[in-house]
Write an enzyme that holds these catalytic residues in place. Structure first.
Site, PDB file in Angstrom:
ATOM      1  N   GLU A 112      65.250 -85.802  14.429  1.00 31.17           N
ATOM      2  CA  GLU A 112      65.266 -84.804  13.358  1.00 31.17           C
ATOM      3  C   GLU A 112      63.838 -84.395  13.017  1.00 31.17           C
ATOM      4  O   GLU A 112      62.903 -85.181  13.221  1.00 31.17           O
ATOM      5  CB  GLU A 112      65.962 -85.362  12.110  1.00 31.17           C
ATOM      6  CG  GLU A 112      65.265 -86.564  11.524  1.00 31.17           C
ATOM      7  CD  GLU A 112      66.132 -87.344  10.539  1.00 31.17           C
ATOM      8  OE1 GLU A 112      65.710 -87.452   9.374  1.00 31.17           O
ATOM      9  OE2 GLU A 112      67.196 -87.842  10.939  1.00 31.17           O
ATOM     10  N   LYS A 114      60.517 -83.985  10.985  1.00 31.40           N
ATOM     11  CA  LYS A 114      59.920 -84.783   9.908  1.00 31.40           C
ATOM     12  C   LYS A 114      59.477 -83.835   8.802  1.00 31.40           C
ATOM     13  O   LYS A 114      58.516 -83.086   8.949  1.00 31.40           O
ATOM     14  CB  LYS A 114      58.730 -85.596  10.419  1.00 31.40           C
ATOM     15  CG  LYS A 114      58.134 -86.522   9.361  1.00 31.40           C
ATOM     16  CD  LYS A 114      56.975 -87.323   9.930  1.00 31.40           C
ATOM     17  CE  LYS A 114      56.451 -88.288   8.872  1.00 31.40           C
ATOM     18  NZ  LYS A 114      55.957 -87.586   7.667  1.00 31.40           N
ATOM     19  N   CYS A 408      38.178 -51.316 -10.346  1.00 26.67           N
ATOM     20  CA  CYS A 408      39.283 -51.492  -9.404  1.00 26.67           C
ATOM     21  C   CYS A 408      39.053 -50.637  -8.155  1.00 26.67           C
ATOM     22  O   CYS A 408      38.799 -49.430  -8.272  1.00 26.67           O
ATOM     23  CB  CYS A 408      40.601 -51.096 -10.073  1.00 26.67           C
ATOM     24  SG  CYS A 408      42.019 -51.090  -8.949  1.00 26.67           S
ATOM     25  N   CYS A 411      41.815 -47.637  -8.166  1.00 22.44           N
ATOM     26  CA  CYS A 411      41.875 -46.523  -9.126  1.00 22.44           C
ATOM     27  C   CYS A 411      40.592 -46.320  -9.918  1.00 22.44           C
ATOM     28  O   CYS A 411      40.482 -45.341 -10.665  1.00 22.44           O
ATOM     29  CB  CYS A 411      43.044 -46.721 -10.089  1.00 22.44           C
ATOM     30  SG  CYS A 411      42.836 -48.113 -11.231  1.00 22.44           S
ATOM     31  N   CYS A 426      43.027 -55.502 -13.081  1.00 22.83           N
ATOM     32  CA  CYS A 426      42.762 -54.076 -13.267  1.00 22.83           C
ATOM     33  C   CYS A 426      43.428 -53.621 -14.556  1.00 22.83           C
ATOM     34  O   CYS A 426      44.585 -53.955 -14.824  1.00 22.83           O
ATOM     35  CB  CYS A 426      43.314 -53.295 -12.073  1.00 22.83           C
ATOM     36  SG  CYS A 426      43.446 -51.513 -12.357  1.00 22.83           S
TER      37      CYS A 426
END
Length: 672
Positions: A112, A114, A408, A411, A426
């Site tokens: 399986e 781990k 920013c 913008c 921003c």
């Protein structure tokens, strides 16, 4: 529904649906259908608290945080596993077993993945979950029952009825890759701790004293074995059969598990799982092989620290060195500014990596990462590339310190750092392209402008076409323009325009809320409107005055000041006013400060005879009350209608004033 047996059936049904969803990954009802049933359950339990069953889904999360963790001694020690890092070590492991079991011609193993999680022991008595404990040192662990109960893949009561009186289930608690990404995204937004990998996140979640924190982090569980069992329980012949039995009782096992034979089978399984490792929805760091025959396991026994019949074949580490060429920033949908490392492309775990997260400015300073450094890059969780830190011995003289931009990049609005948090944000919430769709979705939502017909998909379409960039653009749309959209008939277009025009008549509180100012929710917007009574007064409010308001702290006040200081936001607000946005005159929104409910915290519970709860909420808010959904020591009044349930009980236990519907109405000021 007032029948107790029907309630019990509902609990059973919800638990079965959870099993289908979380364990079998095969839901038979949709999420909304489940939510309807769950809300029905909560209503019944609110009316009949004495009916509540310990296995009810509502009982997964506790009310009060723990004060501390308590240690528990394991009834059966929780051993670790020996590790194999090379094929030769795996060969030696198999050879040792074959030498101790010379009569066995062919040995079968359970194989399986781990899990990269934390080992947990879960104890059931008479089918009910009673305790969950960490491995600790193998002899003594910590009680984390309160944080295991919220895991929906762990049943609070075992299915069927053929289980032993005592059964301890052992397995791994882990966090899926998607849950980990969502958690770190949330932590980034609030300026909280960023987790390096899902295992650390899962460990941090289990170490929470408050189960509500762990519940929000969506942990998962896979079983891998068992601890104490009642003496009268007969184990089957094979380990895989016992796992199948535990699954029948409602516990999840890893679906990738297989029975393999010999060294060739071990190698083949390892290669198969390693090839699909990146596709799995959870982290793994190797393969576990266990002898499948339980009697042979018992014959081989244990060393001082590990079973002789099992071993973990570990995957190689996935870290490399490369050059940090630059640090740029990305703007998230909430305005959070995230630094991103631009790297000299390098292969990490078979994937070419050229970008990696740096999380936030605090992390950059803590790690002392500089542009021009040679850095260690890890594919954290095999998915998210991360800069671990610089190689200081390789640092050239001309490295550059990174500075967060003041404006920013999307913008041009101001970038500000939130008080006492790591996140930079921003301030151009209404105009920033990175935040645009989220801001517009919020603007039209039911509690904001409540624009009928403008759903998220239509808004996204309008944004993608460039027709709507800011909220005021909605009010310049026409029927003719909308009718040209795919699947938009003229009648539908007319309905949308009608909804947009209807929203021009609103309230000051709704208008403030619709702007999407960070941390300003519906209640805060109402408090601002009731206190200032005028938009210009709110826009010009000083920080010192704002923090005196109910529900406005320093962080919220800073967000409000920064929002209205940003010229781009002011331009959009003016555009909305020019479009005809208006609300009642201040006199109609004044709160009666002499009202006994002014600035009081009120909870409504039970069924009212004179009106609905939403109608009562409107009346109380008009008197300046703050309506909440839960009772606490800060609650001033609980108004209890018929069939009031657990909220009434809690109010009485806390000594909170309880009013009947008649008493409440008698206290309400008479309207002129």
């Amino acid at each position: 529904m007032q029948d107790q047996k029907a309630y019990q059936k509902l609990v059973e049904s919800l638990n079965q649906h959870s099993y289908q969803y979380y364990v079998l990954d095969d839901p038979i009802i949709s999420d909304p259908q489940y939510d309807v049933l769950y809300q029905k359950l909560l209503r019944i339990e609110d009316e009949h608290p004495d009916w509540i069953l310990p296995e009810s889904p509502s009982q997964r999360i506790g009310d009060e945080p723990l004060k501390e963790f308590h240690t528990v001694r394991h009834a059966v020690p929780m051993y670790s596993l020996d590790n194999a890092f090379e094929d030769d070590e795996l060969k030696s492991f198999l050879k040792r077993i074959e030498e101790k079991l010379p009569d066995q011609k062919s040995l079968a193993f359970s194989a399986e993945p781990k899990m990269d999680g934390l080992a947990i022991n879960i104890r059931y008595e008479n089918g009910q979950l009673v305790q969950a404990t960490t491995r600790g040192d193998g002899q003594v662990g910590e009680d984390v029952t309160h944080n295991i109960r919220p895991i929906y893949s762990v049943p609070l009561k075992l299915f069927g009825n053929n289980w032993p009186e005592v059964v301890e289930v052992r397995g791994e608690v882990f966090m899926s890759k998607s849950a980990f990404e969502q958690l770190n995204e949330h932590q980034q937004e609030i300026g909280g701790k960023i987790f390096a990998n899902p295992r650390n996140a899962a460990a941090g979640s289990l170490r929470q004293l408050d189960s509500k924190v762990a519940a929000k982090r969506h942990l998962s569980f896979f079983l891998y074995g068992w601890g104490e069992l009642s003496d009268d329980w007969q184990l089957p012949q094979y380990y895989s059969e016992m796992i199948e039995q535990l699954v029948e009782w409602g516990l999840p096992a890893n679906p990738q598990s297989e029975i393999i034979s010999g060294l060739e089978g071990m190698f083949a399984y390892y290669e198969k799982i390693q090839a699909k490792r990146s596709e799995l929805p959870y982290e793994i760091d190797g393969i576990v092989y266990k002898l499948n025959d339980i009697k042979l396991q018992q014959q081989l026994g244990f060393t001082a620290r590990a079973p002789r019949w099992a071993i973990a074949r570990k995957f190689p580490a996935e870290e490399v060195w490369t050059k940090l060429l630059d640090i740029e920033v990305q703007v998230g949908r909430t305005g959070a500014i995230t630094p991103v490392a631009r790297l000299q492309p390098v292969s990490v775990g078979g994937v070419i990596v050229s970008n990696a997260t740096l999380h936030n400015m605090d992390e950059i300073k803590r790690k002392d990462v500089r542009i021009g450094d040679t850095v260690i890059v890890r594919r954290a969780g095999d998915v998210i590339p991360e800069v671990v830190g610089p190689i200081l011995t390789q640092r050239p003289e001309n490295t550059q310190l990174f500075e967060m931009p003041q404006h920013c990049p999307e913008c041009g609005s101001d970038v500000v750092k939130e008080l006492d948090k790591a996140v930079f944000r921003c301030t151009g919430g209404l105009v920033c392209p990175a935040q645009r769709k989220r801001a517009l979705h919020h603007f039209v939502s039911r509690k904001a402008m409540d624009i009928q017909g403008l759903g998220d998909k239509l808004i996204d379409q309008l944004v993608d076409k460039g027709w709507v960039k800011h909220p005021d653009d909605f009010y310049h749309l026409t029927v003719e323009k909308l009718a040209t959209l795919e699947r938009m008939a003229e009648k539908s277009a007319q309905n949308v325009i009608t909804g947009i025009q209807a929203s021009l008549e609103t309230t000051l509180a709704k208008f403030i809320y619709s702007l999407g100012i960070p941390e300003v929710g519906e209640v805060t917007a109402k408090n601002l409107a009731n206190h200032f009574k005028d938009l210009n007064a709110i826009k010009q409010a000083e920080f010192e005055e704002l923090i005196t308001l109910n529900d406005v702290g320093e962080v919220v006040a800073e967000h409000i000041v920064n929002f209205f200081k940003e010229p781009h936001n002011e331009s959009v607000i003016q555009g909305l006013l020019d479009a005809g946005m208006h609300w009642p005159t201040p006199e109609t929104t004044l709160v009666n400060e002499d009202s006994p409910f002014a600035n009081k915290v009120v909870v409504l519970t039970g069924t009212l005879s004179e009106m609905s709860r939403p109608e009562a909420k409107v009346l109380l808010e008009a008197q300046g009350a703050k309506i909440t959904g839960s009772v606490s020591a800060k609650t001033d009044y609980v108004i209890a209608g018929e069939k009031a349930g657990s909220k009434l009980t809690k109010a009485e236990s806390l000594g909170v004033a309880v009013l009947s519907e008649a008493e409440w109405l008698a206290m309400m000021p008479q309207q002129d």
